[in-house]
Design an enzyme around this catalytic site. Structure first.
Site, PDB file in Angstrom:
ATOM      1  N   LYS A  26      64.988  18.022  27.270  1.00 45.03           N
ATOM      2  CA  LYS A  26      65.307  16.755  26.599  1.00 45.03           C
ATOM      3  C   LYS A  26      66.010  15.797  27.552  1.00 45.03           C
ATOM      4  CE  LYS A  26      66.249  17.184  22.349  1.00 45.03           C
ATOM      5  NZ  LYS A  26      66.885  17.749  21.192  1.00 45.03           N
ATOM      6  N   ARG A  96      73.395  16.689  21.291  1.00 44.62           N
ATOM      7  CA  ARG A  96      72.245  17.581  21.073  1.00 44.62           C
ATOM      8  C   ARG A  96      72.170  18.621  22.174  1.00 44.62           C
ATOM      9  NH1 ARG A  96      69.583  12.402  19.552  1.00 44.62           N
ATOM     10  NH2 ARG A  96      68.484  12.796  17.607  1.00 44.62           N
ATOM     11  N   GLY A 105      67.011  28.191  17.128  1.00 43.32           N
ATOM     12  CA  GLY A 105      68.059  29.210  17.109  1.00 43.32           C
ATOM     13  C   GLY A 105      69.320  28.702  17.761  1.00 43.32           C
ATOM     14  N   MET A 107      72.217  25.541  18.540  1.00 40.22           N
ATOM     15  CA  MET A 107      72.808  24.454  17.778  1.00 40.22           C
ATOM     16  C   MET A 107      71.921  23.238  17.910  1.00 40.22           C
ATOM     17  SD  MET A 107      76.130  22.152  18.070  1.00 40.22           S
ATOM     18  CE  MET A 107      75.156  20.752  18.572  1.00 40.22           C
ATOM     19  N   ARG A 349      58.171  14.874  24.861  1.00 43.08           N
ATOM     20  CA  ARG A 349      57.835  16.150  25.523  1.00 43.08           C
ATOM     21  C   ARG A 349      56.341  16.391  25.311  1.00 43.08           C
ATOM     22  NH1 ARG A 349      61.096  19.991  21.257  1.00 43.08           N
ATOM     23  NH2 ARG A 349      60.043  19.256  19.427  1.00 43.08           N
ATOM     24  N   HIS A 465      36.126  53.185  20.940  1.00 41.17           N
ATOM     25  CA  HIS A 465      34.723  52.866  20.689  1.00 41.17           C
ATOM     26  C   HIS A 465      34.608  51.642  19.783  1.00 41.17           C
ATOM     27  CE1 HIS A 465      30.880  53.277  18.503  1.00 41.17           C
ATOM     28  NE2 HIS A 465      30.432  53.565  19.715  1.00 41.17           N
ATOM     29  N   ARG A 571      25.064  49.851  28.916  1.00 37.18           N
ATOM     30  CA  ARG A 571      25.421  51.250  28.626  1.00 37.18           C
ATOM     31  C   ARG A 571      24.207  51.895  27.959  1.00 37.18           C
ATOM     32  NH1 ARG A 571      30.714  48.605  27.171  1.00 37.18           N
ATOM     33  NH2 ARG A 571      32.394  49.758  28.206  1.00 37.18           N
ATOM     34  N   ARG A 627      23.439  51.282  33.767  1.00 39.48           N
ATOM     35  CA  ARG A 627      24.189  52.495  34.056  1.00 39.48           C
ATOM     36  C   ARG A 627      23.445  53.703  33.493  1.00 39.48           C
ATOM     37  NH1 ARG A 627      30.062  53.146  31.593  1.00 39.48           N
ATOM     38  NH2 ARG A 627      28.881  53.602  29.708  1.00 39.48           N
ATOM     39  N   GLU A 755      35.768  54.529  38.715  1.00 46.62           N
ATOM     40  CA  GLU A 755      36.570  54.670  37.495  1.00 46.62           C
ATOM     41  C   GLU A 755      37.412  55.939  37.501  1.00 46.62           C
ATOM     42  OE1 GLU A 755      33.936  54.535  34.080  1.00 46.62           O
ATOM     43  OE2 GLU A 755      32.399  55.692  35.089  1.00 46.62           O
ATOM     44  N   SER A 774      31.261  48.883  40.826  1.00 51.31           N
ATOM     45  CA  SER A 774      31.704  48.163  39.630  1.00 51.31           C
ATOM     46  C   SER A 774      32.902  48.931  39.083  1.00 51.31           C
ATOM     47  CB  SER A 774      30.577  48.103  38.602  1.00 51.31           C
ATOM     48  OG  SER A 774      31.036  47.438  37.454  1.00 51.31           O
ATOM     49  N   GLY A 776      35.181  50.424  36.674  1.00 50.75           N
ATOM     50  CA  GLY A 776      35.246  50.786  35.260  1.00 50.75           C
ATOM     51  C   GLY A 776      36.709  50.974  34.918  1.00 50.75           C
ATOM     52  N   ASN A 778      38.335  50.768  32.268  1.00 52.67           N
ATOM     53  CA  ASN A 778      38.739  51.492  31.049  1.00 52.67           C
ATOM     54  C   ASN A 778      39.054  52.942  31.424  1.00 52.67           C
ATOM     55  OD1 ASN A 778      37.983  49.171  29.698  1.00 52.67           O
ATOM     56  ND2 ASN A 778      35.972  49.971  29.124  1.00 52.67           N
ATOM     57  N   ASP A 779      38.075  53.583  32.067  1.00 50.85           N
ATOM     58  CA  ASP A 779      38.314  54.966  32.472  1.00 50.85           C
ATOM     59  C   ASP A 779      39.356  55.041  33.582  1.00 50.85           C
ATOM     60  OD1 ASP A 779      36.921  56.938  30.941  1.00 50.85           O
ATOM     61  OD2 ASP A 779      35.063  55.983  31.580  1.00 50.85           O
ATOM     62  N   CYS A 841      33.618  45.921  35.189  1.00 47.41           N
ATOM     63  CA  CYS A 841      32.920  45.920  33.903  1.00 47.41           C
ATOM     64  C   CYS A 841      33.747  46.581  32.800  1.00 47.41           C
ATOM     65  CB  CYS A 841      31.550  46.569  34.026  1.00 47.41           C
ATOM     66  SG  CYS A 841      31.628  48.308  34.479  1.00 47.41           S
ATOM     67  N   TYR A 861      32.199  39.385  40.946  1.00 50.06           N
ATOM     68  CA  TYR A 861      31.936  38.987  39.561  1.00 50.06           C
ATOM     69  C   TYR A 861      32.794  39.783  38.589  1.00 50.06           C
ATOM     70  CZ  TYR A 861      29.193  43.276  39.030  1.00 50.06           C
ATOM     71  OH  TYR A 861      28.814  44.591  38.959  1.00 50.06           O
TER      72      TYR A 861
HETATM   73  C1  PEP Z   1      34.933  51.745  31.984  1.00 46.88           C
HETATM   74  O1  PEP Z   1      35.283  52.909  32.007  1.00 46.88           O
HETATM   75  O2  PEP Z   1      35.673  50.807  32.311  1.00 46.88           O
HETATM   76  C2  PEP Z   1      33.569  51.386  31.545  1.00 46.88           C
HETATM   77  C3  PEP Z   1      33.148  50.146  31.630  1.00 46.88           C
HETATM   78  O3  PEP Z   1      32.821  52.372  31.006  1.00 46.88           O
HETATM   79  P1  PEP Z   1      32.981  52.902  29.509  1.00 46.88           P
HETATM   80  O4  PEP Z   1      33.910  51.975  28.797  1.00 46.88           O
HETATM   81  O5  PEP Z   1      31.628  52.910  28.926  1.00 46.88           O
HETATM   82  O6  PEP Z   1      33.556  54.263  29.743  1.00 46.88           O
HETATM   83 MG    MG Z   2      33.741  54.450  31.927  1.00 44.99          MG
END
Ligand code: PEP
Ligand code: MG
Length: 889
Positions: A26, A96, A105, A107, A349, A465, A571, A627, A755, A774, A776, A778-779, A841, A861
């Site tokens: 302010k 102020r 929260g 004054m 602001r 899943h 997949r 894959r 992965e 690539s 992975g 997640n794994d 991925c 990518y």
């Molecule tokens: C991963 O493991 O990141 C992946 C893309 O494969 P999935 O999720 O199918 O195991």
């Molecule tokens: Mg995987």
């Protein structure tokens, strides 16, 4: 000597907009507005450093502060021509708080400070208005009493209510000056009773008490909690702004208002906001009188816009609006007061806005030349785009919360509850909107998930899943709602003390993870031309490509529509569940001999070939990464007794054998078991069939279109170079066979998912026989943390809440651990092979913070679910603009 006090207005501006760390938002903006010639009542800001000093020294101020405040006050007196505490013409000020970021929260505001039993008479004389003076005094006692002295605000309201009753009035405006005088007396009396001290009369004492209350409020419980929730460090402190009062409540030629320079919900370039004639500060937001619109364009019948009622002040404000937007190059949220037809600015602001407004404002401002295109790209939060692509709940619709889970896939959905995928499909086929409710989902449920409007699970995390598949399909999903109990046998769910039977209606908000009883009204998304425009601008600056994770033609087409530049992950196992194919898959699994397996695989070949032809055709020359089969085989077998019998019969096998095979395949730790490339190594015929389908499809499309696709065959879950070597040889052999049989040779690539931590650490070895990696993630997250993707939902939210983990690592990449492995693997891989193509991925490929990290590592990518493609395009552009993204944890 440290400067603790910075003056603004009346020709002396010691602050600037970029000094918000020292002066608070302010204070910095008041100084900035004054310095660009806007009408700002003179005042001064006491810096945030004083707050830090005050907190550290238990309420002590720096020694020079008193003198600096006195000097700054004297300057206001000179500028205004009134004196603090003067009995004839008293100076009144507002006090102020103002931290770096606006912080509820703390004054809030004290107006009319400097009034007492003597100066109130002076104000009456100077203004020629007794009623105004006494109303101002009672407002001051009320505000000072509640925010500085801590008297419950109800105590003040009770006194006003009694005064209205005594005067037979229904509105505050009907009370006379004598009424307000009596109210002020009663207020003082009540304050003395409650606090044990008389209401402070000495203006300088009032000022220091208010300043102390602002600094003290930095450490009150509400402010501490707010800071914790919003990651605001305690060291920031708050500033205090003291400013000469201007009055919007001195009569019909006075007003006060709060507005936005553009409509904050649509982004429309229309002055948007509210004002009230003859009112002070809080009246606009207090709801006592109905505020009126600013622009005549926004006025409904019976309303009187400021444009119409106060044309001169409105014209001035319109000019100020243009100056502010040009100066700040952003939509502003402003407060103003008109005193006797003269406009004063009290705050500006950057305004908060909806996702739709932020998009429109960014594009409009670039087209108006206020900002350039790159700046427009930076202005829109990529995650907010999700809101624009999916239906959302109508914020004004009534709702009853049943429970909460993880916000697994955005969008809102409403429908009748069903507990099985088959029922979801059957009821959806009859035109019903259904919500599929499962404890967890498996690949067998895909048809039901597709048929459902939304998906709710009670187990599983953000890469379970259900979450992954729902995001891919663009279905709203709430996952891992542990507080919801699903009883399949009773065909009922219960949550929050409510039971909903199958056929009952619920609503999901996949963006917040909330579950509501019954149906809640929704707003359909509108995709504007601005969306396409911003995406084009983002693409101009983006370095990384954006691909999609897709295996069905529908998903691939959706992703193309959203601008995907190829498929980063197909997949193939998702293609195995179709009713036409699952029989052959199961026959393959049940076969004891290679010959038997080959017979079953031969039945699958035409289906797979057709799948890949469809994808190659849709992706028309763009890269497609396919894959090879990844999940453990037990996922394809039925689990329930009656299903086993049915499947055994259809395969001509007996139930006993079927059970035995299912028991053989059962795994204690399935995601670390017989899956990924381990399948293709033990059953090479599976890889051979899939490779054949890929190459035959590619040759067919090359002949059909004259444009050969470049398939990228991807081997999952590789842990050693040797594994990839074996798989590579299998794939190459099939490629040669197909090329010889068809007389056509096409280009292709063979690469691997990274992965597993071992794969990342030995990436230099693996790169020797890979054309691409690539990630992975997640794994890789699962195996780096030793944290099961499907079970972590039970305790991970608590870990995040307690700050043990800063965020869910399945949602936003853990830069310190998993990210370090990605970086190591990228560097080691590229050292061996300069042109090694690198992508991601895992689900992180659609998360803006993770995308920024990917830019910093130099990936080529990112690949994400179709509906996240626009989010990823924008996030990748922002990462490129910020010069390499964020590598810090
Ligand atoms: C991963 O493991 O990141 C992946 C893309 O494969 P999935 O999720 O199918 O195991
Ligand atoms: Mg995987």
């Amino acid at each position: 000597m440290t400067q603790w006090v910075y003056g603004f207005g009346a020709g002396r501006n010691e602050g600037r907009a970029d000094m918000r760390n020292l002066l608070g938002g302010k204070g910095a903006n008041l100084a900035e507005m004054a310095s660009i010639g806007l009408p700002v009542p003179p005042g001064f800001t006491i810096t945030t450093e004083v707050c830090t000093h005050y907190t550290k020294n238990k309420g002590q101020y720096p020694t020079e502060l008193d003198a600096q405040v006195q000097a700054a006050l004297a300057r206001i007196e000179d500028a205004v021509g009134a004196k603090f505490g003067d009995s004839d013409n008293p100076l009144l000020v507002s006090v102020r708080s103002g931290a770096r970021v606006s912080m509820p929260g703390m004054m809030d505001t004290v107006l009319n400070l400097g009034l007492n039993d003597v100066t109130v008479e002076g104000l009456a004389k100077a203004s020629g208005d007794q009623r105004f003076a006494w109303d101002s005094y009672r407002r001051f006692i009320q505000m000072f009493g509640s925010v500085v002295l801590g008297v419950d605000h109800h105590r003040f309201e009770e006194i006003i209510d009694e005064a209205k009753m005594a005067a037979g009035a229904t509105e505050d405006t009907q009370l006379s000056s004598d009424d307000w005088r009596r109210v002020a007396d009663e207020y003082k009396h009540m304050v003395q009773q409650v606090t044990g001290n008389p209401f402070p009369q000495e203006p300088t004492a009032q000022l220091w008490a208010a300043i102390g209350a602002v600094f003290g409020s930095w450490m009150n419980q509400r402010a501490i909690t707010y800071r914790r929730l919003h990651d605001i460090p305690e060291e920031w402190g708050t500033a205090v702004n003291v400013q000469a009062m201007v009055f919007g409540n001195m009569g019909g030629d006075c007003a006060t208002g709060v507005c936005f320079t553009r409509d904050p919900s649509t982004g429309e370039n229309i002055f948007y906001g509210e004002y009230l004639i003859n009112a002070q500060g809080e009246d606009v937001v207090a709801g006592i009188r109905t505020p009126q619109p600013m622009s005549s364009l926004k006025a409904k019948p019976g309303e009187r816009s400021m444009e119409e009622a106060m044309p001169q002040a409105y014209a001035e404000l319109v000019a100020v609006r243009a100056t502010l937007e040009k100066h700040y190059a952003d939509m502003q949220d402003i407060e103003f007061t008109v005193q006797r037809n003269k406009l004063y600015m009290l705050q500006t602001r950057n305004g908060k806005r909806t996702a739709a407004a932020s998009l429109k404002i960014a594009v409009d401002m670039a087209e108006e030349g206020l900002i350039d295109r790159k700046e427009a790209v930076k202005r829109v939060n990529p995650s907010a785009l999700d809101q624009l692509l999916h239906p959302t709940l109508d914020p004004s619709a009534p709702r009853k919360l049943l429970g909460r889970g993880l916000p697994a896939s955005p969008g809102a959905a409403c429908g009748v509850v069903v507990f099985s995928a088959d029922e979801a499909e059957a009821r959806a086929a009859k035109g019903e909107a259904v919500i599929l409710v499962r404890i967890e989902t498996s690949p067998e449920d895909i048809h039901g998930m597709h048929a459902a409007r939304g998906i709710l699970t009670t187990r599983g995390g953000m890469t379970s899943h259900a979450a992954v598949v729902a995001r891919g399909m663009g279905r709203p999903c709430v996952a891992g709602a542990g507080g919801v109990v699903v009883d399949y046998s009773a065909q009922a769910l219960s949550a929050g003390g409510v039971t909903v039977q199958a056929g009952g209606t619920i609503t999901l908000d996949g963006a917040t993870g909330e579950i509501f009883a019954g149906s809640v009204a929704m707003i359909e998304p509108k995709m504007s031309g601005d969306f396409a425009t911003l995406m084009t601008w983002a693409d101009e600056v983006r370095r990384m490509k954006v691909r999609t994770n897709a295996e069905t033609p529908l998903d691939a087409e959706t992703a193309r529509k959203f601008g995907a530049e190829g498929i980063g992950l197909c997949r193939t196992e998702h293609m195995f569940f179709d009713p036409e194919r699952i029989g052959a898959v199961r026959q393959m699994i049940m076969s004891e001999t290679e010959g038997g397996r080959r017979d079953a695989l031969a039945k699958l070949l035409p289906f797979q070939r057709k799948d890949f032809e469809d994808l190659f055709r849709i992706m028309a020359g763009l890269p497609v990464t396919i894959r090879l089969l990844d999940p453990p085989l037990h996922e394809f077998l039925p689990h329930k007794d009656e299903e086993m019998a049915e499947v055994a019969e259809s395969l001509g096998a007996d139930v006993q054998t079927m059970r035995r095979r299912a028991a053989d395949l059962a795994e204690a730790n399935p995601m670390l078991g017989h899956r990924g490339c381990r399948l293709g190594i033990t059953y090479p015929e599976i890889t051979e069939m899939q490779a054949r389908a890929i190459f035959e499809a590619a040759v067919t499309i090359a002949k059909e279109t004259g444009k050969a696709p470049v398939p990228e065959v991807m081997v999952p879950l590789v842990m050693t170079r040797k594994e990839l070597e074996i798989c590579r040889a299998q794939i190459e052999k099939v490629a040669e066979q197909v090329f010889a049989e068809t007389g056509t040779t096409i280009e292709y690539m063979i690469g691997t998912m990274i992965e597993l931590p071992r794969a990342a650490i030995t990436a230099d070895k693996i790169a020797e026989c890979a054309d691409f990696f690539s990630f992975g993630t997640n794994d890789l997250t699962q195996t780096t943390f030793g944290l099961s993707r499907d079970d972590a939902g039970k305790f991970l939210p608590l870990y995040v809440e307690k700050g043990i983990l800063p965020k869910d690592p399945f949602v936003s990449i853990d830069i310190e651990g998993v990210g370090a492995l990605v970086q190591t693997a990228s560097e080691k891989g590229r050292k061996v092979k300069n042109a090694l193509k690198l992508g991601i991925c895992g689900e992180h490929g659609g998360d803006p913070a993770s995308i920024s990290f990917c830019e910093s590592v130099g990936l080529d990518y990112v690949s994400c679910s179709p509906y996240r493609v626009p989010v990823a395009r924008l996030a990748a552009a922002q990462a490129a603009l910020s010069g390499g993204g964020d590598r810090t944890a």
